[in-house]
Motif scaffolding. Structure first.
Motif, short mmCIF file in Angstrom:
data_model
loop_
_atom_site.label_atom_id
_atom_site.label_comp_id
_atom_site.label_asym_id
_atom_site.label_seq_id
_atom_site.Cartn_x
_atom_site.Cartn_y
_atom_site.Cartn_z
N PHE A 21 0.83 -1.21 0.00
CA PHE A 21 0.00 0.00 0.00
C PHE A 21 0.86 1.26 0.00
O PHE A 21 0.61 2.20 -0.76
N LEU A 22 1.89 1.26 0.83
CA LEU A 22 2.73 2.47 0.94
C LEU A 22 3.46 2.73 -0.36
O LEU A 22 3.56 3.87 -0.83
N GLU A 23 3.97 1.66 -0.99
CA GLU A 23 4.68 1.83 -2.27
C GLU A 23 3.74 2.40 -3.35
O GLU A 23 4.10 3.31 -4.08
N THR A 24 2.53 1.82 -3.40
CA THR A 24 1.56 2.31 -4.39
C THR A 24 1.29 3.79 -4.16
O THR A 24 1.23 4.58 -5.11
N LEU A 25 1.13 4.16 -2.88
CA LEU A 25 0.88 5.57 -2.56
C LEU A 25 2.05 6.45 -3.03
O LEU A 25 1.85 7.49 -3.67
N LEU A 26 3.28 6.00 -2.75
CA LEU A 26 4.47 6.78 -3.12
C LEU A 26 4.59 6.94 -4.64
O LEU A 26 5.04 7.96 -5.14
N LYS A 27 4.19 5.87 -5.35
CA LYS A 27 4.31 5.92 -6.81
C LYS A 27 3.28 6.86 -7.45
O LYS A 27 3.18 6.94 -8.67
N GLY A 28 2.45 7.52 -6.66
CA GLY A 28 1.53 8.51 -7.22
C GLY A 28 0.12 8.41 -6.69
O GLY A 28 -0.65 9.37 -6.75
N ALA A 29 -0.24 7.29 -6.15
CA ALA A 29 -1.60 7.11 -5.67
C ALA A 29 -1.95 8.11 -4.56
O ALA A 29 -3.12 8.39 -4.32
N ILE A 30 -0.91 8.65 -3.95
CA ILE A 30 -1.14 9.59 -2.86
C ILE A 30 -1.89 10.85 -3.35
O ILE A 30 -2.62 11.51 -2.60
N ASN A 31 -1.71 11.14 -4.67
CA ASN A 31 -2.38 12.32 -5.24
C ASN A 31 -3.76 12.00 -5.84
O ASN A 31 -4.42 12.87 -6.38
N ASP A 32 -4.13 10.73 -5.77
CA ASP A 32 -5.43 10.33 -6.31
C ASP A 32 -6.45 10.27 -5.18
O ASP A 32 -6.46 9.34 -4.37
N PRO A 33 -7.30 11.29 -5.11
CA PRO A 33 -8.22 11.34 -3.97
C PRO A 33 -9.19 10.16 -3.94
O PRO A 33 -9.79 9.86 -2.90
N ALA A 34 -9.33 9.47 -5.04
CA ALA A 34 -10.25 8.33 -5.05
C ALA A 34 -9.74 7.16 -4.20
O ALA A 34 -10.51 6.40 -3.63
N VAL A 35 -8.40 7.01 -4.12
CA VAL A 35 -7.85 5.84 -3.40
C VAL A 35 -6.97 6.19 -2.20
O VAL A 35 -6.77 5.33 -1.33
#
Ligand code: ATP
Ligand code: MG
Length: 479
Positions: A279-293
């Motif tokens: 989860f943290l890696e996915t967030l770092l790879k850009g998901a952190i800027n996707d308010p949907a996830v």
């Protein structure tokens, strides 16, 4: 060499035999000598009697004639005859020429004459100064009436005999005793070797076996046929080896359990860690800027952190309980209060799943135990019952006083536990349905902790269940 039992026994036997032999030889020699001396004494006294009769009968008064017959007599019998007067002068001697008599010493102080003067007869044994041969002397005080001439003064008659013959007899006896002794010693030596071998052989056998046992062959048993101390020794060693064997097996089992436990622990820790990482890696790879996830992923990662936290708490708890580090504090407490607290805790959870929770009120029962640990027991059991059972089921808790204890049971009418799983549910990390219980957050430590706590209260917990019908857990506590 001298250290072995065999040598000690042989040496003891031989010393013992030697002492016996020497004492026997000394006694025999002494007895023999005194017997022979007694015989000689009576023979010599007899001789003196013959001589006195002769003197009385053939009283010619002729000195020379008497000497001749005395001398003749001595040649035949080897017995020397001496006639002595009251003051010790030698009047006649069968071995001394009459003209030489005046050179002889006075005989009054000779021991045998002295004794004869007091007791009538006397004896003595001594070395002759000239021949260095031992002589045996017997003297007798005599009174022959009517003795004439030179012979009229005879007061003592003395007869003596060389002991050379006796000494020869004794020497030959000694040789015979020595031969017998040597033969006896050889026999005793053989006997002692035989006896000591019988003692030391089983001991050597035991030593060999013990060496083998100490090399790790704990299954070995020592066989001894005798029924003595060696048997007792063998039996003790056997039971010792057996004990060591059991201990070793137990240690091996524990080592296996521990390594299994470690394998399980690392496996359990890895799952939430990997999920978090993902989860943290996915967030770092850009998901952190996707308010949907982004919020969803973060809260999932947090859920895994929570799970990790739970897991670690349980692990610490169980290792503390198992190592005996955790001390329970026992006291009497009201079960109603405890039940009230549990009811409050699980009320919402049960309602969410539309599960009915039946908990006794006002039982008035006091039990003896560690209150907070027992609360943990009830919580774990009720938590399971809610977690694993479908909506609309019912959980019933009951307490029943029996003699000096109270029996508790936690019963549900849910999915039940299949017979093949039932014996293992109290093992650490054991879960019936691994995938489902991981989803529901279980680690498989809950029942292991429950079992430990109940056992620490001197009781046991049992689970009865039929798949599809429901499960009941029950245990007793002291009132
Ligand atoms: N009342 C029950 N009905 C059916 N299955 C049960 C019940 N209680 C326990 N089990 C089964 O026994 C297993 C072991 O239970 P335990 O409480 O030890 O572990 P857990 O609940 O999986 O994890 P934890 O309690 O550590 O969070 C559970 O996974 C579950 O499959
Ligand atoms: Mg549980």
């Amino acid at each position: 060499m001298i250290r072995s039992i065999r040598n000690k026994i042989s040496l003891t036997y031989i010393l013992f035999a030697l002492v016996t032999l020497i004492s026997v030889a000394v006694i025999i020699e002494y007895e023999l000598e005194s017997q022979i001396e007694d015989n000689i004494e009576s023979e010599l006294l007899n001789e003196i009697d013959i001589i006195s009769h002769y003197l009385a009968d053939s009283n010619t008064g002729s000195f020379l004639h008497t000497y001749e017959s005395f001398h003749q007599h001595t040649v035949q019998t080897q017995i020397r005859i001496t006639a002595i007067d009251s003051i010790g002068t030698v009047l006649l001697d069968s071995e001394v020429e009459p003209q030489l008599l005046r050179f002889l010493e006075n005989h009054r102080t000779r021991p045998e004459i002295n004794l004869a003067a007091i007791y009538g007869t006397g004896r003595d044994k001594r070395m002759s100064k000239s021949t260095s041969i031992e002589y045996f002397y017997v003297a007798k005080k005599i009174d022959i009436p009517g003795l004439k001439g030179d012979l009229a003064g005879i007061k003592y008659l003395r007869a003596s005999l060389s002991l050379q013959k006796m000494q020869e007899q004794i020497s030959s006896m000694r040789v015979k005793i020595a031969y017998a002794g040597i033969i006896a010693m050889i026999l005793i030596l053989i006997l002692s070797i035989f006896v000591s071998e019988r003692i030391s052989k089983p001991l050597r056998n035991i030593i060999t076996k013990v060496n083998e046992i100490s090399r790790g062959n704990y299954n070995l048993q020592i066989d001894v046929t005798s029924h003595d101390e060696t048997r007792m020794l063998a039996d003790s060693i056997n039971s010792l080896a057996k004990q060591i064997n059991t201990d070793v097996i137990e240690l091996e089992r524990l080592a296996k359990v521990r390594s299994q436990f470690l394998a399980n622990v690392s496996h359990e820790l890895r799952t939430p860690l990997f999920s978090m990482q993902a989860f943290l890696e996915t967030l770092l790879k850009g998901a952190i800027n996707d308010p949907a996830v982004n919020t969803k992923y973060l809260s999932k990662a947090l859920a895994h952190v929570d799970r990790l936290n739970f897991l670690l708490n349980d692990l610490i708890e169980i290792s503390r309980i198992e190592s005996g580090e955790l001390k329970l504090s026992f006291r009497y407490f009201s079960i109603d209060e405890l039940f009230q607290q549990i009811s409050d805790t699980f009320k919402v959870l049960a309602e969410q799943k539309q599960i009915t929770l039946e908990i006794p009120k006002n039982s008035g029962i006091q039990v003896y135990g560690d209150r907070s640990r027992l609360q943990q027991v009830f919580s774990n059991l009720i938590d399971n019952a809610i977690k694993y059972n479908p909506e609309g089921t019912c959980i019933k808790i009951s307490c029943k006083p029996i003699d000096k204890s109270v029996q508790f049971s936690i019963e549900d009418n849910g999915i039940g536990i299949a017979a093949e799983h039932l014996p293992r549910i109290f093992e650490r990390f054991y879960r019936v349905d691994k995938e489902r219980s991981r989803e529901t957050g279980g680690t498989g430590l809950g029942l292991a902790i429950v079992k430990h706590i109940v056992e620490a209260h001197g009781s046991t917990i049992t689970a009865t269940s039929t798949a599809g019908t429901g499960t009941t857990f029950s245990f007793c506590l002291k009132k």
